[in-house]
Motif scaffolding. Structure first.
Motif, PDB file in Angstrom:
ATOM      1  N   ILE A  29     -44.238  37.610   6.038  1.00 11.49           N
ATOM      2  CA  ILE A  29     -43.889  38.339   5.180  1.00 11.49           C
ATOM      3  C   ILE A  29     -45.918  39.278   5.220  1.00 11.49           C
ATOM      4  O   ILE A  29     -46.515  39.067   4.783  1.00 11.49           O
ATOM      5  CB  ILE A  29     -43.160  38.340   3.523  1.00 11.49           C
ATOM      6  N   ASN A  30     -45.170  40.183   5.016  1.00 17.93           N
ATOM      7  CA  ASN A  30     -46.561  40.707   5.629  1.00 17.93           C
ATOM      8  C   ASN A  30     -46.613  42.118   4.258  1.00 17.93           C
ATOM      9  O   ASN A  30     -45.564  43.051   4.103  1.00 17.93           O
ATOM     10  CB  ASN A  30     -46.506  41.905   6.616  1.00 17.93           C
ATOM     11  N   LEU A  31     -46.833  41.861   2.739  1.00 13.56           N
ATOM     12  CA  LEU A  31     -47.084  42.787   2.096  1.00 13.56           C
ATOM     13  C   LEU A  31     -48.554  43.634   1.988  1.00 13.56           C
ATOM     14  O   LEU A  31     -49.200  43.825   0.530  1.00 13.56           O
ATOM     15  CB  LEU A  31     -46.889  41.980   0.980  1.00 13.56           C
ATOM     16  N   THR A  68     -45.925  32.306   6.676  1.00 10.06           N
ATOM     17  CA  THR A  68     -46.897  32.847   7.001  1.00 10.06           C
ATOM     18  C   THR A  68     -47.466  34.310   6.024  1.00 10.06           C
ATOM     19  O   THR A  68     -46.100  34.704   5.636  1.00 10.06           O
ATOM     20  CB  THR A  68     -47.324  34.227   8.396  1.00 10.06           C
ATOM     21  N   ILE A  69     -48.285  34.560   4.643  1.00  9.50           N
ATOM     22  CA  ILE A  69     -48.471  35.284   4.044  1.00  9.50           C
ATOM     23  C   ILE A  69     -49.527  36.278   4.346  1.00  9.50           C
ATOM     24  O   ILE A  69     -50.786  36.023   4.410  1.00  9.50           O
ATOM     25  CB  ILE A  69     -48.097  34.554   2.462  1.00  9.50           C
ATOM     26  N   ASN A  70     -49.190  37.246   4.994  1.00  7.96           N
ATOM     27  CA  ASN A  70     -50.819  38.460   5.008  1.00  7.96           C
ATOM     28  C   ASN A  70     -50.550  39.698   3.897  1.00  7.96           C
ATOM     29  O   ASN A  70     -49.854  39.985   3.405  1.00  7.96           O
ATOM     30  CB  ASN A  70     -50.425  39.060   6.078  1.00  7.96           C
ATOM     31  N   LEU A  71     -51.631  38.984   2.928  1.00  2.00           N
ATOM     32  CA  LEU A  71     -51.467  40.020   1.635  1.00  2.00           C
ATOM     33  C   LEU A  71     -53.336  40.704   1.696  1.00  2.00           C
ATOM     34  O   LEU A  71     -53.322  40.882   0.822  1.00  2.00           O
ATOM     35  CB  LEU A  71     -51.630  38.940   0.583  1.00  2.00           C
ATOM     36  N   VAL A 100     -50.315  30.356   7.002  1.00  5.40           N
ATOM     37  CA  VAL A 100     -51.356  30.526   7.107  1.00  5.40           C
ATOM     38  C   VAL A 100     -51.496  31.987   6.253  1.00  5.40           C
ATOM     39  O   VAL A 100     -50.149  32.632   5.553  1.00  5.40           O
ATOM     40  CB  VAL A 100     -51.335  32.013   8.144  1.00  5.40           C
ATOM     41  N   MET A 101     -52.347  31.979   5.016  1.00  7.00           N
ATOM     42  CA  MET A 101     -52.887  32.559   4.256  1.00  7.00           C
ATOM     43  C   MET A 101     -53.894  33.874   4.291  1.00  7.00           C
ATOM     44  O   MET A 101     -55.549  33.552   4.810  1.00  7.00           O
ATOM     45  CB  MET A 101     -52.871  31.943   2.912  1.00  7.00           C
ATOM     46  N   ASP A 102     -53.205  35.558   4.578  1.00  6.23           N
ATOM     47  CA  ASP A 102     -54.263  35.974   4.614  1.00  6.23           C
ATOM     48  C   ASP A 102     -54.557  37.056   3.986  1.00  6.23           C
ATOM     49  O   ASP A 102     -53.936  37.829   3.397  1.00  6.23           O
ATOM     50  CB  ASP A 102     -53.751  37.432   6.101  1.00  6.23           C
ATOM     51  N   LEU A 103     -55.872  36.974   3.963  1.00  7.40           N
ATOM     52  CA  LEU A 103     -56.628  37.870   2.422  1.00  7.40           C
ATOM     53  C   LEU A 103     -57.815  38.580   2.367  1.00  7.40           C
ATOM     54  O   LEU A 103     -58.130  38.960   1.968  1.00  7.40           O
ATOM     55  CB  LEU A 103     -56.648  37.092   1.728  1.00  7.40           C
ATOM     56  N   ALA A 104     -58.187  38.980   3.974  1.00  4.21           N
ATOM     57  CA  ALA A 104     -59.045  39.973   4.721  1.00  4.21           C
ATOM     58  C   ALA A 104     -58.602  40.639   3.842  1.00  4.21           C
ATOM     59  O   ALA A 104     -57.988  41.940   3.612  1.00  4.21           O
ATOM     60  CB  ALA A 104     -58.652  39.950   6.241  1.00  4.21           C
ATOM     61  N   GLY A 105     -60.276  41.920   3.568  1.00  4.74           N
ATOM     62  CA  GLY A 105     -60.405  42.945   3.003  1.00  4.74           C
ATOM     63  C   GLY A 105     -59.849  43.071   1.650  1.00  4.74           C
ATOM     64  O   GLY A 105     -59.582  44.449   1.034  1.00  4.74           O
ATOM     65  N   SER A 122     -58.798  21.917   1.348  1.00  4.68           N
ATOM     66  CA  SER A 122     -57.893  20.794   0.533  1.00  4.68           C
ATOM     67  C   SER A 122     -56.351  20.792   1.157  1.00  4.68           C
ATOM     68  O   SER A 122     -55.498  20.233   0.824  1.00  4.68           O
ATOM     69  CB  SER A 122     -57.698  20.779  -1.725  1.00  4.68           C
ATOM     70  N   SER A 123     -55.878  21.524   1.814  1.00  2.00           N
ATOM     71  CA  SER A 123     -54.136  22.138   2.327  1.00  2.00           C
ATOM     72  C   SER A 123     -54.510  22.022   3.669  1.00  2.00           C
ATOM     73  O   SER A 123     -55.600  21.974   4.911  1.00  2.00           O
ATOM     74  CB  SER A 123     -53.996  23.160   1.664  1.00  2.00           C
ATOM     75  N   GLU A 124     -53.714  22.640   4.828  1.00  2.00           N
ATOM     76  CA  GLU A 124     -53.722  22.510   6.066  1.00  2.00           C
ATOM     77  C   GLU A 124     -53.167  24.013   6.316  1.00  2.00           C
ATOM     78  O   GLU A 124     -53.013  24.775   7.356  1.00  2.00           O
ATOM     79  CB  GLU A 124     -52.015  21.926   6.513  1.00  2.00           C
ATOM     80  N   ALA A 125     -53.763  25.018   5.355  1.00  2.00           N
ATOM     81  CA  ALA A 125     -53.243  26.548   5.483  1.00  2.00           C
ATOM     82  C   ALA A 125     -54.098  26.962   5.955  1.00  2.00           C
ATOM     83  O   ALA A 125     -55.640  26.210   6.105  1.00  2.00           O
ATOM     84  CB  ALA A 125     -53.158  26.635   4.439  1.00  2.00           C
ATOM     85  N   VAL A 126     -54.665  28.054   6.597  1.00  2.00           N
ATOM     86  CA  VAL A 126     -55.288  28.878   7.370  1.00  2.00           C
ATOM     87  C   VAL A 126     -55.977  30.382   6.417  1.00  2.00           C
ATOM     88  O   VAL A 126     -54.623  30.919   6.573  1.00  2.00           O
ATOM     89  CB  VAL A 126     -55.399  29.495   8.887  1.00  2.00           C
ATOM     90  N   PHE A 127     -56.819  30.189   6.366  1.00  2.00           N
ATOM     91  CA  PHE A 127     -57.146  31.320   5.476  1.00  2.00           C
ATOM     92  C   PHE A 127     -58.126  32.994   5.794  1.00  2.00           C
ATOM     93  O   PHE A 127     -59.235  32.520   7.086  1.00  2.00           O
ATOM     94  CB  PHE A 127     -57.368  31.631   3.736  1.00  2.00           C
TER      95      PHE A 127
END
Length: 141
Positions: A29-31, A68-71, A100-105, A122-127
């Motif tokens: 999801i891309n928010l 994948t979450i694009n925030l 994947v957790m995108d919090l850029a910007g 602490s997780s397997e997620a890429v930020f």
């Protein structure tokens, strides 16, 4: 699902995000670019925690749920980053489908970025954390 640039704000974003925990088919999801705030970040944190699976459950292939979450480019600040970080840190062995957790910007600031780095460790997620209001100071911790 691409919901970027939809002028979503807190109420609409909150409605969407709270349903992520119950999702089993949507993978991405891309928010991004919506003006979502820390209240939405808290709901994201709850969804991350609630969508995690107990490690004793056998899962074929990949875990169901959001991968994948694009925030990126919203209005998450230090408090939102802390909530998301705590969700990952409290999984304690539970399996999360999120990779994947995108919090850029987002204006996370140094403390918020530090919290997200802890969550990534602490997780397997890429930020994704590019452009999150960091200074040029070099960290030594």
């Amino acid at each position: 699902m691409d919901l970027s640039w939809m002028s979503l704000r807190s109420d609409a974003g909150l409605s969407i995000v709270t349903e992520l925990a119950h999702n089993r088919s949507l993978r991405s999801i891309n928010l991004s670019w919506n003006g979502l705030d820390d209240q939405c970040a808290e709901a994201v944190a709850e969804a991350i925690y609630e969508s995690a699976v107990d490690p004793s459950i056998e899962v074929d292939d990949e875990l169901p749920g959001i991968h994948t979450i694009n925030l990126s480019h919203n209005r998450f600040k230090e408090r939102g980053a802390m909530c998301i970080s705590l969700a990952f840190q409290h999984l304690k062995g539970r399996k999360s489908p999120l990779r994947v957790m995108d919090l850029a910007g987002n204006p996370l600031g140094e403390a918020g970025v530090r919290d997200c780095v802890r969550a990534a460790l602490s997780s397997e997620a890429v930020f994704g954390l590019a452009g999150c209001s960091l200074t040029d100071r070099v960290w030594n911790d």
